[in-house]
Design an enzyme around this catalytic site. Structure first.
Site, PDB file in Angstrom:
ATOM      1  N   CYS A  48      43.266  28.525   4.821  1.00 51.07           N
ATOM      2  CA  CYS A  48      44.289  27.660   4.228  1.00 51.07           C
ATOM      3  C   CYS A  48      43.646  26.343   3.775  1.00 51.07           C
ATOM      4  O   CYS A  48      44.008  25.255   4.205  1.00 51.07           O
ATOM      5  CB  CYS A  48      45.398  27.405   5.254  1.00 51.07           C
ATOM      6  SG  CYS A  48      46.903  26.688   4.545  1.00 51.07           S
ATOM      7  N   CYS A  76      54.579  32.246   6.236  1.00 53.08           N
ATOM      8  CA  CYS A  76      54.330  31.000   5.509  1.00 53.08           C
ATOM      9  C   CYS A  76      55.499  30.635   4.597  1.00 53.08           C
ATOM     10  O   CYS A  76      55.813  31.359   3.644  1.00 53.08           O
ATOM     11  CB  CYS A  76      53.045  31.134   4.690  1.00 53.08           C
ATOM     12  SG  CYS A  76      52.642  29.648   3.747  1.00 53.08           S
ATOM     13  N   TYR A  97      43.741  11.619  18.347  1.00 53.11           N
ATOM     14  CA  TYR A  97      43.260  12.974  18.097  1.00 53.11           C
ATOM     15  C   TYR A  97      42.170  13.368  19.090  1.00 53.11           C
ATOM     16  O   TYR A  97      42.230  14.438  19.705  1.00 53.11           O
ATOM     17  CB  TYR A  97      42.732  13.126  16.669  1.00 53.11           C
ATOM     18  CG  TYR A  97      41.913  14.383  16.538  1.00 53.11           C
ATOM     19  CD1 TYR A  97      42.538  15.623  16.431  1.00 53.11           C
ATOM     20  CD2 TYR A  97      40.516  14.342  16.621  1.00 53.11           C
ATOM     21  CE1 TYR A  97      41.801  16.790  16.398  1.00 53.11           C
ATOM     22  CE2 TYR A  97      39.775  15.511  16.576  1.00 53.11           C
ATOM     23  CZ  TYR A  97      40.421  16.730  16.462  1.00 53.11           C
ATOM     24  OH  TYR A  97      39.686  17.881  16.445  1.00 53.11           O
ATOM     25  N   CYS A 105      45.250  33.015   0.352  1.00 54.21           N
ATOM     26  CA  CYS A 105      46.490  33.523   0.942  1.00 54.21           C
ATOM     27  C   CYS A 105      46.435  35.030   1.177  1.00 54.21           C
ATOM     28  O   CYS A 105      47.078  35.543   2.103  1.00 54.21           O
ATOM     29  CB  CYS A 105      47.675  33.165   0.048  1.00 54.21           C
ATOM     30  SG  CYS A 105      47.916  31.370  -0.163  1.00 54.21           S
ATOM     31  N   ASP A 137      44.606  17.747  13.394  1.00 54.58           N
ATOM     32  CA  ASP A 137      43.631  17.140  12.484  1.00 54.58           C
ATOM     33  C   ASP A 137      44.054  17.451  11.051  1.00 54.58           C
ATOM     34  O   ASP A 137      45.164  17.948  10.811  1.00 54.58           O
ATOM     35  CB  ASP A 137      42.215  17.638  12.788  1.00 54.58           C
ATOM     36  CG  ASP A 137      42.011  19.112  12.427  1.00 54.58           C
ATOM     37  OD1 ASP A 137      42.998  19.807  12.078  1.00 54.58           O
ATOM     38  OD2 ASP A 137      40.860  19.579  12.496  1.00 54.58           O
ATOM     39  N   GLU A 178      33.501  16.254  18.857  1.00 48.93           N
ATOM     40  CA  GLU A 178      34.700  15.790  18.165  1.00 48.93           C
ATOM     41  C   GLU A 178      34.428  14.496  17.406  1.00 48.93           C
ATOM     42  O   GLU A 178      34.913  14.301  16.285  1.00 48.93           O
ATOM     43  CB  GLU A 178      35.856  15.602  19.151  1.00 48.93           C
ATOM     44  CG  GLU A 178      36.411  16.897  19.729  1.00 48.93           C
ATOM     45  CD  GLU A 178      37.082  17.775  18.683  1.00 48.93           C
ATOM     46  OE1 GLU A 178      37.341  17.295  17.557  1.00 48.93           O
ATOM     47  OE2 GLU A 178      37.334  18.953  18.989  1.00 48.93           O
ATOM     48  N   CYS A 220      45.210  35.594   4.649  1.00 45.93           N
ATOM     49  CA  CYS A 220      45.851  34.825   5.713  1.00 45.93           C
ATOM     50  C   CYS A 220      46.594  35.744   6.689  1.00 45.93           C
ATOM     51  O   CYS A 220      47.437  36.544   6.277  1.00 45.93           O
ATOM     52  CB  CYS A 220      46.829  33.817   5.118  1.00 45.93           C
ATOM     53  SG  CYS A 220      47.658  32.810   6.375  1.00 45.93           S
TER      54      CYS A 220
END
Length: 305
Positions: free
Chosen positions: A207, A223, A134, A214, A152, A51, A217
């Site tokens: 995305c 959405c 985070y 799209c 994030d 991370e 997706c």
């Protein structure tokens, strides 16, 4: 903030959030990239290191360096026993080397306060050097399976488009962003863990910021932005980062690269040959010293012991 929380309650009360989570989690289980930190048995220390590395470095660069790091320092105590200079050297090529110092300080604190075991409690994680909101939530969720919203840049983009109907997210706001993610996070701990990862994956590969795909997706039907016809984003935008070439960052990087390779202090007159602009070079050296990445002495500059 009251209106935001009211909106969150309204979203969570319907079946839309459940449908969104189910579809997105199913997609993730089928299509997720095979990344080391997602594999069974990848420990909390490895997840914490990954991370920190991923904060400002692309995945493809992190994967081999993470393996090298964990081979060399498989536990926090192993890293804590090494001098900070070795962490700085091992960080070469990952960018933003202050992260190496913070990770070393974090390892020392884990060894001293927690017997060498990465804690699972968010407050204990936040108390570690260099661990922000985070990273603390990511470790608690991904390493220990605790139900926490993890947000994030990729998640913020997914939430802005899918939930709020905006083309891109506005400036970060921790409380608002966490409330938005909480509104669509599954109640079940295991499904919440998957959903956090799935939202990140969707933002990273589908995305995306500049060219969202799209048509591929899995949650296109959910959405709000797509449903509204992809309206242009009219809100505040983040500042564009200044170019690297000729910048103070480049000067710092060149000077630090020389210090990494050196086995003895590097005289100041030798560093003068590496960057021609005197004032910029002086700023870069002063910044390295101020950040703890270099130590100045009568015989020149070196990495910290």
């Amino acid at each position: 903030m009251q209106s935001t929380l009211a909106t969150t309650d309204a979203r969570a009360s319907g079946s839309g959030a459940d449908d969104l989570a189910r579809v997105l989690n199913d997609w993730f289980r089928r299509e997720a990239r095979d990344l080391p930190w997602r594999r069974p048995g990848f420990g909390a220390w490895g997840i914490l290191v990954s991370e920190v590395m991923l904060q400002q470095t692309p995945v493809v660069r992190v994967i081999p360096r993470l393996a090298e790091w964990l081979d060399r320092w498989p536990t926090p105590s192993d890293l804590a026993d090494a001098p900070p200079s070795e962490a700085i050297r091992a960080w070469a090529g990952l960018g933003y080397p202050r992260r190496a110092l913070r990770l070393h300080a974090c390892a020392v604190a884990i060894a001293e306060r927690h017997g060498g075991e990465v804690p699972s409690d968010i407050e204990e994680l936040l108390a570690l050097p260099g661990i922000g909101d985070y990273t603390a939530r990511a470790v608690a969720a991904f390493a220990y399976g605790k139900r926490h919203p993890v947000v994030d840049t990729n998640v913020r983009r997914f939430l802005a488009r899918c939930v709020d109907g905006l083309g891109e997210p506005g400036p970060p706001a921790v409380r608002r962003d966490l409330a938005s993610m909480e509104s669509v996070l599954p109640v079940d701990d295991a499904e919440a863990r998957v959903f956090n990862a799935a939202a990140m994956e969707l933002g990273a590969v589908i995305c995306t910021a500049r060219a969202p795909r799209c048509g591929l997706c899995p949650v296109a039907s959910e959405c709000a932005w797509l449903g509204a016809g992809k309206p242009a984003y009219l809100g505040a935008r983040r500042a564009v980062q200044k170019r690297y070439e000729g910048s103070d960052r480049q000067a710092r990087g060149i000077l630090l690269a020389t210090l990494r390779k050196a086995v003895a202090p590097v005289p100041a007159d030798e560093l003068e040959t590496l960057w021609p602009h005197r004032e910029q070079r002086a700023r870069a050296l002063a910044g390295l010293v101020s950040d703890g990445l270099a130590v100045a002495g009568d015989d020149g500059y070196r990495l910290p012991d």
